[in-house]
Scaffold this active site. Structure first.
Site, mmCIF file in Angstrom:
data_model
loop_
_atom_site.group_PDB
_atom_site.id
_atom_site.type_symbol
_atom_site.label_atom_id
_atom_site.label_comp_id
_atom_site.label_asym_id
_atom_site.label_seq_id
_atom_site.Cartn_x
_atom_site.Cartn_y
_atom_site.Cartn_z
ATOM 1 N N GLU A 123 0.504 -0.889 -0.133
ATOM 2 C CA GLU A 123 -0.188 0.153 -0.357
ATOM 3 C C GLU A 123 1.139 1.291 -0.061
ATOM 4 O O GLU A 123 1.608 1.540 0.828
ATOM 5 C CB GLU A 123 -0.646 0.100 1.187
ATOM 6 C CG GLU A 123 -2.043 -0.991 1.110
ATOM 7 C CD GLU A 123 -2.833 -0.857 2.514
ATOM 8 O OE1 GLU A 123 -2.891 0.027 3.131
ATOM 9 O OE2 GLU A 123 -3.855 -1.713 2.907
ATOM 10 N N GLU A 190 -8.664 1.931 -5.131
ATOM 11 C CA GLU A 190 -9.884 1.458 -3.563
ATOM 12 C C GLU A 190 -10.690 2.758 -3.295
ATOM 13 O O GLU A 190 -9.796 4.149 -2.408
ATOM 14 C CB GLU A 190 -9.035 0.450 -2.071
ATOM 15 C CG GLU A 190 -10.126 0.332 -1.010
ATOM 16 C CD GLU A 190 -9.951 0.035 0.223
ATOM 17 O OE1 GLU A 190 -8.560 -1.321 0.096
ATOM 18 O OE2 GLU A 190 -10.613 -0.948 0.785
HETATM 19 O O1 KIV Z 1 -6.768 -6.798 1.769
HETATM 20 C C1 KIV Z 1 -7.502 -6.334 1.324
HETATM 21 O O2 KIV Z 1 -8.388 -7.344 1.316
HETATM 22 C C2 KIV Z 1 -7.500 -5.974 0.651
HETATM 23 C C3 KIV Z 1 -8.742 -5.748 -0.935
HETATM 24 C C4 KIV Z 1 -9.609 -5.074 0.122
HETATM 25 C C5 KIV Z 1 -7.841 -4.812 -2.252
HETATM 26 O O3 KIV Z 1 -6.693 -5.051 -0.215
#
Ligand code: KIV
Length: 272
Positions: A123, A190
């Site tokens: 991220e 997201e």
């Molecule tokens: O951890 C997760 O499930 C995610 C998705 C929402 C993309 O990163």
């Protein structure tokens, strides 16, 4: 019956790029264990994400922050054992790639060596670029993740839609280009406005997978427990439920309890 792919060849990062080029949408779901992963893979999904949402879904935490590297590796190993076709992507958990690029690549190599997954997801944008570059230099494919990045929930203070303001939207566009230039094979966006996500998907050549980012991107991802209706307390606007497993399981367990209490189970044919 839904869509079952006839093509059982292993999905690779290259094949995802080809899908974007020919306009074929990419399907992606999370899984955290062997049984679910083998069902999801058998149904023909393109990408399985071992998301750090395991922290919420499997462990009941409020956020994704507490899950550890070893816990993610445990989930990833279980998923990989159940998958033949889908590309398996593993989230690097909070705290394992932000401190330094050396620590990031050390942890990335550990996940890949032990779990046998195909790729990792991290991220963030410009702030973590040195880590992303180092991991890609080690030969590990990286998927980026921008917009609402749940590992930063304490900074955001809310799970509301991100990048509605011009400055944040501009940073997101710039980050998307940086991730592409650094060599990321794909990007998750997201919970951002659909028009912004569509613009990013048009501007970058790598596949863009959305969650709460509208239909103008190259693919969609959902948390498997949410789309199967296992968690009936969570209903954001972007979620479409394809089953009501909370109800199905509650009813099945209720009938089992009744049968045990009434001595109906096991019957003569169900014993040795
Ligand atoms: O951890 C997760 O499930 C995610 C998705 C929402 C993309 O990163």
């Amino acid at each position: 019956m839904g869509y079952i792919s006839e093509d059982r060849r292993k999905v690779t990062t290259q094949r995802l790029r080809e899908m974007k080029l020919r306009g074929e949408k990419i399907s992606m779901l999370t899984s955290y264990d062997y049984t679910m992963a083998s069902i999801v893979d058998g149904a023909g999904i393109d990408v399985i994400l071992v998301g750090d949402s395991a922290s919420n879904v499997m462990a009941g935490n409020q956020t994704t922050l507490p899950i550890t590297l070893d816990q993610m590796i445990y989930h990833a190993k279980s998923v990989v054992r159940g998958v033949e076709r889908a590309l398996v992507v593993v989230d690097m958990p909070f705290g394992t790639y932000q401190i330094s690029d050396i620590e990031a690549v050390t942890n990335a190599i550990k996940i890949m060596k032990v779990s046998h997954a195909d790729a990792l997801k991290l991220e963030g944008g410009a702030e973590i670029l040195p880590s992303i570059r180092k991991i890609i230099d080690a030969g590990i494919p990286v998927m980026g993740h921008l917009g609402l990045t749940p590992q930063s929930i304490n900074k955001f203070g809310t799970y509301a839609v991100r990048a509605k303001e011009e400055a944040e939207a501009q940073k997101l566009i710039s980050d998307a280009h940086l991730l592409e230039e650094a060599g990321c094979f794909s990007l998750v966006l997201e919970k951002i406005p659909a028009a912004l996500a569509e613009r990013v998907a048009k501007e970058v050549s790598i596949p863009v997978i959305g969650i709460g980012a509208g239909g103008g991107v190259d693919g969609q991802v959902l948390v498997v427990a949410d789309m199967l209706g296992m968690n009936n307390g969570f209903s954001p606007r972007f979620l479409r439920r394809y089953a009501d497993l909370h109800q199905e399981i509650t009813s099945a367990v209720g009938r089992y309890i009744e049968d045990v209490k009434s001595c109906d189970f096991p019957n003569e044919k169900e014993q040795y």
